[in-house]
Design an enzyme around this catalytic site. Structure first.
Site, PDB file in Angstrom:
ATOM      1  N   ASP A  61     -27.979 -40.694  24.583  1.00 32.74           N
ATOM      2  CA  ASP A  61     -27.114 -41.600  23.825  1.00 32.74           C
ATOM      3  C   ASP A  61     -25.810 -40.865  23.522  1.00 32.74           C
ATOM      4  O   ASP A  61     -25.713 -39.646  23.736  1.00 32.74           O
ATOM      5  CB  ASP A  61     -27.798 -42.130  22.567  1.00 32.74           C
ATOM      6  CG  ASP A  61     -28.152 -41.071  21.548  1.00 32.74           C
ATOM      7  OD1 ASP A  61     -28.211 -39.876  21.913  1.00 32.74           O
ATOM      8  OD2 ASP A  61     -28.381 -41.426  20.381  1.00 32.74           O
ATOM      9  N   TYR A  63     -22.560 -38.927  21.838  1.00 37.18           N
ATOM     10  CA  TYR A  63     -22.430 -37.911  20.784  1.00 37.18           C
ATOM     11  C   TYR A  63     -22.191 -38.612  19.446  1.00 37.18           C
ATOM     12  O   TYR A  63     -21.334 -39.494  19.346  1.00 37.18           O
ATOM     13  CB  TYR A  63     -21.260 -36.979  21.077  1.00 37.18           C
ATOM     14  CG  TYR A  63     -21.420 -36.122  22.303  1.00 37.18           C
ATOM     15  CD1 TYR A  63     -22.404 -35.131  22.380  1.00 37.18           C
ATOM     16  CD2 TYR A  63     -20.564 -36.271  23.392  1.00 37.18           C
ATOM     17  CE1 TYR A  63     -22.539 -34.333  23.514  1.00 37.18           C
ATOM     18  CE2 TYR A  63     -20.694 -35.474  24.531  1.00 37.18           C
ATOM     19  CZ  TYR A  63     -21.676 -34.519  24.578  1.00 37.18           C
ATOM     20  OH  TYR A  63     -21.807 -33.723  25.695  1.00 37.18           O
ATOM     21  N   PHE A  74     -22.581 -37.090  28.422  1.00 36.12           N
ATOM     22  CA  PHE A  74     -22.210 -35.666  28.381  1.00 36.12           C
ATOM     23  C   PHE A  74     -20.712 -35.423  28.242  1.00 36.12           C
ATOM     24  O   PHE A  74     -20.284 -34.293  28.009  1.00 36.12           O
ATOM     25  CB  PHE A  74     -22.751 -34.905  29.610  1.00 36.12           C
ATOM     26  CG  PHE A  74     -24.238 -34.833  29.677  1.00 36.12           C
ATOM     27  CD1 PHE A  74     -24.961 -34.026  28.802  1.00 36.12           C
ATOM     28  CD2 PHE A  74     -24.947 -35.595  30.603  1.00 36.12           C
ATOM     29  CE1 PHE A  74     -26.338 -33.968  28.850  1.00 36.12           C
ATOM     30  CE2 PHE A  74     -26.333 -35.542  30.665  1.00 36.12           C
ATOM     31  CZ  PHE A  74     -27.033 -34.726  29.785  1.00 36.12           C
ATOM     32  N   HIS A 184     -33.504 -30.457  30.376  1.00 36.86           N
ATOM     33  CA  HIS A 184     -32.223 -30.848  29.779  1.00 36.86           C
ATOM     34  C   HIS A 184     -31.337 -29.610  29.601  1.00 36.86           C
ATOM     35  O   HIS A 184     -31.849 -28.515  29.332  1.00 36.86           O
ATOM     36  CB  HIS A 184     -32.487 -31.503  28.412  1.00 36.86           C
ATOM     37  CG  HIS A 184     -31.317 -32.237  27.864  1.00 36.86           C
ATOM     38  ND1 HIS A 184     -30.341 -31.613  27.123  1.00 36.86           N
ATOM     39  CD2 HIS A 184     -30.951 -33.546  27.947  1.00 36.86           C
ATOM     40  CE1 HIS A 184     -29.433 -32.502  26.770  1.00 36.86           C
ATOM     41  NE2 HIS A 184     -29.778 -33.680  27.266  1.00 36.86           N
TER      42      HIS A 184
END
Length: 217
Positions: A61, A63, A74, A184
């Site tokens: 989701d 930031y 990202f 991740h």
């Protein structure tokens, strides 16, 4: 969003769950601090057209920090420094994998315009509360996006980093597409396989093999 995507998703926009989702999102934006800016919720679809699509990177989701989110997973706005840790780690792997200098700007619009769909599973978030808009309908929508790509495209590279992204792998036919999986890039897991995964060179080698222009990472 891009007109091609609008056409592909028009049936989804008319479904009951999406109508309810729109009502919830409008209410959230009217009362709370929500990211990204409302005009950038579908930025990933605006900057990467369906016909130009080559690569899908799946995030979680946006930031939840003010001024960071720009509608691409990202990615951050031009003026954000220091870069988020996960993005720093992505850049370090690119530098190592491709033997290039570390990027200094965290705005990944440059990737999107080359055909990288930077898709978050959930497209909005409340300030300061990660994952706050999960399970309100976004996951149904982004699942459908992945299904459409899987069905209607061939030889797409899917980069699935972390368990949440990898769970979406069941929607992708690995005989038609290249699916690359690892942990991740967050500081909690980056040393358990993200560093050294070489996903960026593997992506470009696959694109080259299929006669597709490679990505300038």
């Amino acid at each position: 969003m891009d007109l091609e995507w609008d056409e592909k998703l028009k049936e989804e926009f008319n479904k009951e769950y999406f109508e309810n989702l729109k009502i919830k999102i409008d209410d959230f934006y009217s009362k709370e601090s929500i990211f990204p800016d409302k005009s950038k919720i579908f930025n990933a679809f605006k900057l990467c057209s369906f016909s130009n699509l080559k690569v899908v990177i799946l995030g979680q989701d946006p930031y939840p920090t003010k001024g960071h989110a720009n509608g691409l997973c990202f990615s951050v706005n031009d003026d954000v420094l220091p870069l988020p840790k996960s993005l720093q780690n992505i850049f370090k792997e690119i530098a190592s994998d491709l033997n290039v200098n570390l990027p200094t700007n965290g705005n990944l619009e440059r990737w999107a315009k080359q055909g990288v769909l930077l898709l978050n599973t959930v497209l909005t978030v409340k300030e300061g509360i990660p994952d706050s808009h999960s399970k309100i309908g976004w996951e149904l929508f982004t699942d459908r996006v992945l299904e459409i790509i899987n069905q209607e495209k061939e030889n797409i590279v899917f980069l699935l980093w972390g368990k949440k992204a990898q769970n979406k792998g069941q929607l992708i036919n690995e005989e038609k597409h290249l699916v690359l999986k690892t942990v991740h890039p967050s500081p909690l897991s980056v040393y358990r396989g993200f560093y050294g995964c070489k996903h960026f060179s593997k992506t470009n080698n696959y694109l080259k093999k299929h006669g597709v222009q490679q990505i300038i990472w």
